[in-house]
Design a protein around this motif. Structure first.
Motif, PDB file in Angstrom:
ATOM      1  N   ILE A 150      32.932  29.920  55.305  1.00  0.00           N
ATOM      2  CA  ILE A 150      34.227  29.549  54.745  1.00  0.00           C
ATOM      3  C   ILE A 150      34.277  29.758  53.246  1.00  0.00           C
ATOM      4  N   ASN A 151      34.700  31.102  53.239  1.00  0.00           N
ATOM      5  CA  ASN A 151      34.906  31.712  51.573  1.00  0.00           C
ATOM      6  C   ASN A 151      36.003  31.051  50.928  1.00  0.00           C
ATOM      7  N   ASN A 152      35.783  29.828  50.424  1.00  0.00           N
ATOM      8  CA  ASN A 152      36.865  28.955  49.796  1.00  0.00           C
ATOM      9  C   ASN A 152      36.955  29.326  48.325  1.00  0.00           C
ATOM     10  N   ALA A 153      35.824  29.341  47.557  1.00  0.00           N
ATOM     11  CA  ALA A 153      35.720  29.334  45.907  1.00  0.00           C
ATOM     12  C   ALA A 153      36.577  30.461  45.402  1.00  0.00           C
ATOM     13  N   ALA A 154      37.505  30.244  44.482  1.00  0.00           N
ATOM     14  CA  ALA A 154      38.351  31.251  44.000  1.00  0.00           C
ATOM     15  C   ALA A 154      38.939  30.672  42.491  1.00  0.00           C
ATOM     16  N   ILE A 155      39.044  31.635  41.672  1.00  0.00           N
ATOM     17  CA  ILE A 155      40.001  31.374  40.417  1.00  0.00           C
ATOM     18  C   ILE A 155      41.192  32.055  40.195  1.00  0.00           C
ATOM     19  N   ASN A 156      41.884  31.383  39.558  1.00  0.00           N
ATOM     20  CA  ASN A 156      43.312  31.891  39.064  1.00  0.00           C
ATOM     21  C   ASN A 156      43.404  32.218  37.402  1.00  0.00           C
ATOM     22  N   LYS A 157      43.160  33.315  37.023  1.00  0.00           N
ATOM     23  CA  LYS A 157      43.339  33.256  35.299  1.00  0.00           C
ATOM     24  C   LYS A 157      44.009  34.582  35.189  1.00  0.00           C
ATOM     25  N   PRO A 158      44.735  34.510  33.756  1.00  0.00           N
ATOM     26  CA  PRO A 158      45.006  33.427  33.215  1.00  0.00           C
ATOM     27  C   PRO A 158      45.848  32.312  33.778  1.00  0.00           C
ATOM     28  N   ALA A 159      46.191  31.205  32.780  1.00  0.00           N
ATOM     29  CA  ALA A 159      46.952  30.137  33.494  1.00  0.00           C
ATOM     30  C   ALA A 159      48.200  30.786  33.951  1.00  0.00           C
ATOM     31  N   SER A 160      48.857  29.932  35.017  1.00  0.00           N
ATOM     32  CA  SER A 160      50.058  30.664  35.511  1.00  0.00           C
ATOM     33  C   SER A 160      51.066  30.626  34.503  1.00  0.00           C
ATOM     34  N   PRO A 161      52.071  31.397  34.370  1.00  0.00           N
ATOM     35  CA  PRO A 161      52.444  32.377  35.418  1.00  0.00           C
ATOM     36  C   PRO A 161      51.590  33.565  35.338  1.00  0.00           C
ATOM     37  N   ALA A 162      50.646  33.678  34.366  1.00  0.00           N
ATOM     38  CA  ALA A 162      49.861  34.991  34.157  1.00  0.00           C
ATOM     39  C   ALA A 162      50.868  36.121  34.313  1.00  0.00           C
ATOM     40  N   LEU A 163      51.544  36.278  33.165  1.00  0.00           N
ATOM     41  CA  LEU A 163      52.492  37.374  33.146  1.00  0.00           C
ATOM     42  C   LEU A 163      51.548  38.672  32.715  1.00  0.00           C
ATOM     43  N   LEU A 164      52.094  39.739  32.603  1.00  0.00           N
ATOM     44  CA  LEU A 164      51.397  41.078  32.524  1.00  0.00           C
ATOM     45  C   LEU A 164      50.712  41.021  31.122  1.00  0.00           C
ATOM     46  N   SER A 165      51.765  40.638  30.281  1.00  0.00           N
ATOM     47  CA  SER A 165      51.417  40.724  28.699  1.00  0.00           C
ATOM     48  C   SER A 165      50.339  39.717  28.463  1.00  0.00           C
ATOM     49  N   ALA A 166      50.246  38.492  29.263  1.00  0.00           N
ATOM     50  CA  ALA A 166      49.346  37.439  28.813  1.00  0.00           C
ATOM     51  C   ALA A 166      47.762  37.973  29.412  1.00  0.00           C
ATOM     52  N   THR A 167      47.823  38.989  30.378  1.00  0.00           N
ATOM     53  CA  THR A 167      46.687  39.115  31.209  1.00  0.00           C
ATOM     54  C   THR A 167      45.814  40.359  30.679  1.00  0.00           C
ATOM     55  N   SER A 168      44.408  40.127  30.497  1.00  0.00           N
ATOM     56  CA  SER A 168      43.512  41.073  29.983  1.00  0.00           C
ATOM     57  C   SER A 168      42.731  41.678  31.112  1.00  0.00           C
ATOM     58  N   LYS A 169      41.929  42.718  30.864  1.00  0.00           N
ATOM     59  CA  LYS A 169      41.038  43.458  31.618  1.00  0.00           C
ATOM     60  C   LYS A 169      40.008  42.544  32.095  1.00  0.00           C
ATOM     61  N   ALA A 170      39.506  41.659  31.076  1.00  0.00           N
ATOM     62  CA  ALA A 170      38.363  40.682  31.444  1.00  0.00           C
ATOM     63  C   ALA A 170      38.848  39.772  32.410  1.00  0.00           C
ATOM     64  N   ASP A 171      40.186  39.158  32.209  1.00  0.00           N
ATOM     65  CA  ASP A 171      40.662  38.029  33.391  1.00  0.00           C
ATOM     66  C   ASP A 171      40.779  39.018  34.614  1.00  0.00           C
ATOM     67  N   MET A 172      41.161  40.348  34.757  1.00  0.00           N
ATOM     68  CA  MET A 172      41.093  40.878  35.960  1.00  0.00           C
ATOM     69  C   MET A 172      39.668  40.977  36.639  1.00  0.00           C
ATOM     70  N   MET A 173      38.820  41.391  36.041  1.00  0.00           N
ATOM     71  CA  MET A 173      37.508  41.538  36.318  1.00  0.00           C
ATOM     72  C   MET A 173      36.874  40.264  36.696  1.00  0.00           C
ATOM     73  N   GLU A 174      37.380  39.260  36.019  1.00  0.00           N
ATOM     74  CA  GLU A 174      36.433  37.805  36.565  1.00  0.00           C
ATOM     75  C   GLU A 174      36.880  37.481  37.658  1.00  0.00           C
ATOM     76  N   VAL A 175      38.368  37.416  37.772  1.00  0.00           N
ATOM     77  CA  VAL A 175      38.840  37.182  39.048  1.00  0.00           C
ATOM     78  C   VAL A 175      38.439  37.871  40.271  1.00  0.00           C
ATOM     79  N   PHE A 176      38.243  39.172  40.220  1.00  0.00           N
ATOM     80  CA  PHE A 176      38.066  39.994  41.200  1.00  0.00           C
ATOM     81  C   PHE A 176      36.498  39.655  41.616  1.00  0.00           C
ATOM     82  N   GLU A 177      35.322  39.631  40.647  1.00  0.00           N
ATOM     83  CA  GLU A 177      34.208  39.086  40.739  1.00  0.00           C
ATOM     84  C   GLU A 177      34.151  37.933  41.839  1.00  0.00           C
TER      85      GLU A 177
END
Ligand SMILES: NC(=O)c1ccc[n+]([C@@H]2O[C@H](COP(=O)([O-])OP(=O)(O)OC[C@H]3O[C@@H](n4cnc5c(N)ncnc54)[C@H](OP(=O)(O)O)[C@@H]3O)[C@@H](O)[C@H]2O)c1
Length: 250
Positions: free
Chosen positions: A91-118
């Motif tokens: 069961i692949n359950n572990a996950a993260i949601n970054k940055p904190a909701s609502p995670a608007l485009l303007s608030a989201t960095s490339k680092a957030d994107m990479m960390e969440v995808f990893e």
């Protein structure tokens, strides 16, 4: 519908939230001969409630799904323990949601994107690869041979126009849509090994990720999911379903 699961079961992100509840209810519904590998990023951490009372049917394994070395080490530990009987359910359950909701485009960095995808995509990908080494191949069901990828309603491309205005969550949404494609690809690839691969939306659940406003407790969600998972068969492989078994469009 009753819960009919067992064998060797591995749950990632099992120290809190839905993962912890999965371990608790699996323990209540499996026998002495079954074994649960409860994987946590920090087994000794303050939040690791799962370690407080560990019955003999549970082994706690250190596993950071974003760290390939950690995945390799965990797989070695589990592989040595399951030996010839194999792993029945991942069961692949572990996950993260970054940055904190609502995670608007303007608030989201490339680092957030990479960390969440990893964590949300590369982690389940690596574990699925290793699952093939240790799985019990023989019959497509969660009792014999399956991978459950914990997804979400907001991964659905078709449903996006209905819920995008509520939460944007660019990294989380796109990572879970990628996880859905991983589910679909693995279902095709692993059909020859009779391994079922299904994506599951647990509902909107009261956890650190789901928040306090959610309408469902982890107990309710997991009760539904385990019952639903007990009835999955080859016709459900490669699909995305919710905790009640209703299919969600990609
Ligand atoms: N709650 C909801 O409403 C909801 C809705 C739809 C889908 N989901 C999905 O359901 C699953 C469980 O969510 P939840 O609500 O229980 O979330 P949660 O309360 O935030 O718990 C997340 C779990 O994942 C673990 N985790 C995060 N990054 C990790 C990593 N790199 N390696 C290992 N473990 C890691 C956390 O461990 P640490 O304590 O070490 O951080 C924690 O155990 C997720 O896949 C989520 O996307 C939840």
């Amino acid at each position: 519908m009753s819960v009919r699961l067992g064998g060797n079961i591995l749950v990632t992100g099992s120290n809190r939230g839905i993962g912890l509840e999965l371990v608790k209810q699996l323990l209540d519904n499996t026998g002495q001969e079954d074994h649960i590998y409860a994987c946590c990023r920090e087994p000794e951490g303050a939040g690791a409630e799962v370690r407080l009372s560990t019955p003999p049917q549970v082994t706690i394994v250190q596993l950071d799904t974003s760290d390939e070395d950690s995945v390799t080490a965990a797989v070695q530990v589990v592989g040595e323990r399951v030996t010839a009987s194999g792993l029945n359910l991942l069961i692949n359950n572990a996950a993260i949601n970054k940055p904190a909701s609502p995670a608007l485009l303007s608030a989201t960095s490339k680092a957030d994107m990479m960390e969440v995808f990893e964590t949300n995509v590369a982690g389940p990908f690596l574990l699925a690869k290793f699952h093939l080494l240790f799985c019990f191949c023989g019959q497509m069901s969660c009792r014999r041979s399956a991978i459950i990828n914990m997804s979400t309603l907001v991964s659905s491309i078709e449903k996006c126009p209905q819920n995008f205005h509520i939460v944007q969550m660019y990294p989380y949404r796109t990572s879970k849509a990628a996880l859905n494609m991983l589910t679909r690809c693995l279902a095709e690839d692993f059909r020859k090994h009779s391994i079922l691969v299904t994506g599951v939306h647990p509902g909107w659940v009261i956890t650190d990720m789901g928040g306090k406003e959610a309408p469902m407790t982890p107990q309710q969600s997991v009760l539904g999911m385990l019952s639903m998972m007990s009835s999955l068969s080859d016709k459900d492989s490669g699909k995305l379903v919710d905790w009640m078994g209703n299919q969600i469009p990609w």
